[in-house]
Design a protein around this motif. Structure first.
Motif, PDB file in Angstrom:
ATOM      1  N   ASN A 111       0.930  -1.212   0.116  1.00  0.00           N
ATOM      2  CA  ASN A 111       0.046   0.032  -0.175  1.00  0.00           C
ATOM      3  C   ASN A 111       0.969   1.286  -0.125  1.00  0.00           C
ATOM      4  O   ASN A 111       1.791   1.196   0.592  1.00  0.00           O
ATOM      5  CB  ASN A 111      -0.891   0.074   1.339  1.00  0.00           C
ATOM      6  CG  ASN A 111      -1.782   1.248   1.209  1.00  0.00           C
ATOM      7  OD1 ASN A 111      -2.512   1.618   0.404  1.00  0.00           O
ATOM      8  ND2 ASN A 111      -1.617   1.973   2.341  1.00  0.00           N
ATOM      9  N   ILE A 118      -7.329  -2.920   3.017  1.00  0.00           N
ATOM     10  CA  ILE A 118      -5.789  -3.057   3.244  1.00  0.00           C
ATOM     11  C   ILE A 118      -5.653  -3.760   4.492  1.00  0.00           C
ATOM     12  O   ILE A 118      -6.395  -3.722   5.450  1.00  0.00           O
ATOM     13  CB  ILE A 118      -5.041  -1.652   3.354  1.00  0.00           C
ATOM     14  CG1 ILE A 118      -5.634  -0.892   4.176  1.00  0.00           C
ATOM     15  CG2 ILE A 118      -4.849  -1.123   1.699  1.00  0.00           C
ATOM     16  CD1 ILE A 118      -4.794   0.486   4.710  1.00  0.00           C
ATOM     17  N   LYS A 128       1.530  -3.531   5.066  1.00  0.00           N
ATOM     18  CA  LYS A 128       0.164  -3.308   5.016  1.00  0.00           C
ATOM     19  C   LYS A 128      -0.143  -3.523   3.316  1.00  0.00           C
ATOM     20  O   LYS A 128       0.789  -2.772   2.549  1.00  0.00           O
ATOM     21  CB  LYS A 128      -0.364  -2.255   5.339  1.00  0.00           C
ATOM     22  CG  LYS A 128      -0.501  -2.125   6.916  1.00  0.00           C
ATOM     23  CD  LYS A 128      -1.015  -0.801   7.258  1.00  0.00           C
ATOM     24  CE  LYS A 128      -1.453  -0.860   8.868  1.00  0.00           C
ATOM     25  NZ  LYS A 128      -2.023   0.397   9.430  1.00  0.00           N
ATOM     26  N   GLY A 129      -1.009  -3.937   2.803  1.00  0.00           N
ATOM     27  CA  GLY A 129      -1.467  -3.706   1.301  1.00  0.00           C
ATOM     28  C   GLY A 129      -2.712  -4.693   0.949  1.00  0.00           C
ATOM     29  O   GLY A 129      -3.568  -4.945   1.853  1.00  0.00           O
ATOM     30  N   THR A 130      -3.048  -5.005  -0.373  1.00  0.00           N
ATOM     31  CA  THR A 130      -4.270  -5.585  -0.854  1.00  0.00           C
ATOM     32  C   THR A 130      -3.760  -6.823  -1.459  1.00  0.00           C
ATOM     33  O   THR A 130      -2.707  -6.973  -2.136  1.00  0.00           O
ATOM     34  CB  THR A 130      -4.672  -4.659  -1.730  1.00  0.00           C
ATOM     35  OG1 THR A 130      -5.105  -3.361  -0.971  1.00  0.00           O
ATOM     36  CG2 THR A 130      -6.203  -5.217  -2.124  1.00  0.00           C
TER      37      THR A 130
END
Length: 287
Positions: A111, A118, A128-130
């Motif tokens: 992210n 997220i 953190k991310g998708t």
């Protein structure tokens, strides 16, 4: 003939203008509209291939106008609808043959500016991310795409994938066919008894590599059969697809888009580019 990434653009323009829900919003007959549809679409595709914020954008369309149009396309799911339309065209012939060997995998996108969907993923240095989970056919064409927060497990995403296909795969109907029964190929991350049962109940023949960490007794570690190893090699299709998606649309390397709907639009740009690359090859191969 050399392949052009945007050679399908004229077809997309016709689809938008002829669509009963979208056409009247994009006919561009009013004097106050400064940009025509081809220009807007070209700039959207240009932005998709660059890791930049709207403040850094220096294209031919005003960045606020471009952002407005991107949001409208995303809210109305225009590219989602166009991909499904293209997919029906792709599966007009040999649906059962193309779906015989399906593969699933997921990939993580760190992210940058996102505010929704997220999550922190411990397998990617707790960033953190998708996460994006994809099922594709044996020609690298996605037939199911799920986008979730980065802390979702592959197991939960697989269930969502199986419940949200873009087409009717007829898996259960073909499960007793010797020629066209469908296999689902997956790596060690999907090695769970309940996943195998879910796939079997859906009509699939699962080919999943065995995870040693799931077996405490080393003497009981299972291995793929000789035929299973041969079929498992076909999972290279999903690896190639994920690599191509990131290469064709650089905006999938890092998530710059705050809203998940906007990010979803760029994902569908990548899979549209992918399916037309394959359709282009098939068309000129037959010629």
């Amino acid at each position: 003939m050399k392949y052009n990434k945007l050679y399908f653009l004229d077809d997309l323009i016709k689809f938008v203008l002829n669509h009963p829900k979208y056409g009247k919003h994009y006919d561009f007959t009013y004097k106050l509209q400064f940009y025509d549809l081809p220009t807007i679409l070209k700039e959207i595709f240009h932005l998709s291939n660059n890791l930049m914020s709207y403040n850094d954008y220096r294209g031919s369309v005003n960045r606020k106008s471009l952002n407005w149009h991107i949001n409208k396309f995303a809210e109305r799911n225009i590219l989602n609808e166009y991909y499904k339309f293209s997919l029906n065209r792709y599966f007009k012939s040999n649906l059962a043959g193309k779906l015989k060997y399906q593969s699933i995998d997921s990939f993580f996108i760190p992210n940058k500016y996102a505010v929704n969907e997220i999550g922190r993923n411990k397998f990617y240095k707790s960033k953190k991310g998708t996460k994006i989970s994809i099922i594709c056919d044996n020609l690298n064409v996605p037939i199911s795409v799920e986008i979730r927060a980065g802390n979702n497990s592959d197991k939960s995403l697989l269930v969502d994938n199986l419940n949200n296909f873009f087409i009717n795969t007829k898996t259960f109907h073909l499960k007793d066919s010797n020629k066209y029964k469908q296999y689902l190929l997956a790596d060690k991350g999907y090695d769970f008894k309940d996943i195998r049962q879910i796939l079997t109940d859906k009509g699939y023949y699962p080919i999943i590599d065995h995870n040693k960490r799931n077996t405490k007794d080393l003497s009981k570690i299972k291995k793929l059969s000789k035929k299973g190893k041969i079929l498992y090699k076909k999972r290279i299709h999903i690896e190639r697809l994920i690599s191509h998606l990131k290469y064709s649309v650089k905006r999938l390397l890092i998530r710059f888009d705050r809203n998940i709907k906007t990010f979803n639009l760029f994902i569908f740009i990548s899979i549209i580019v992918n399916i037309y690359r394959i359709l282009f090859k098939q068309k000129h191969k037959s010629n």
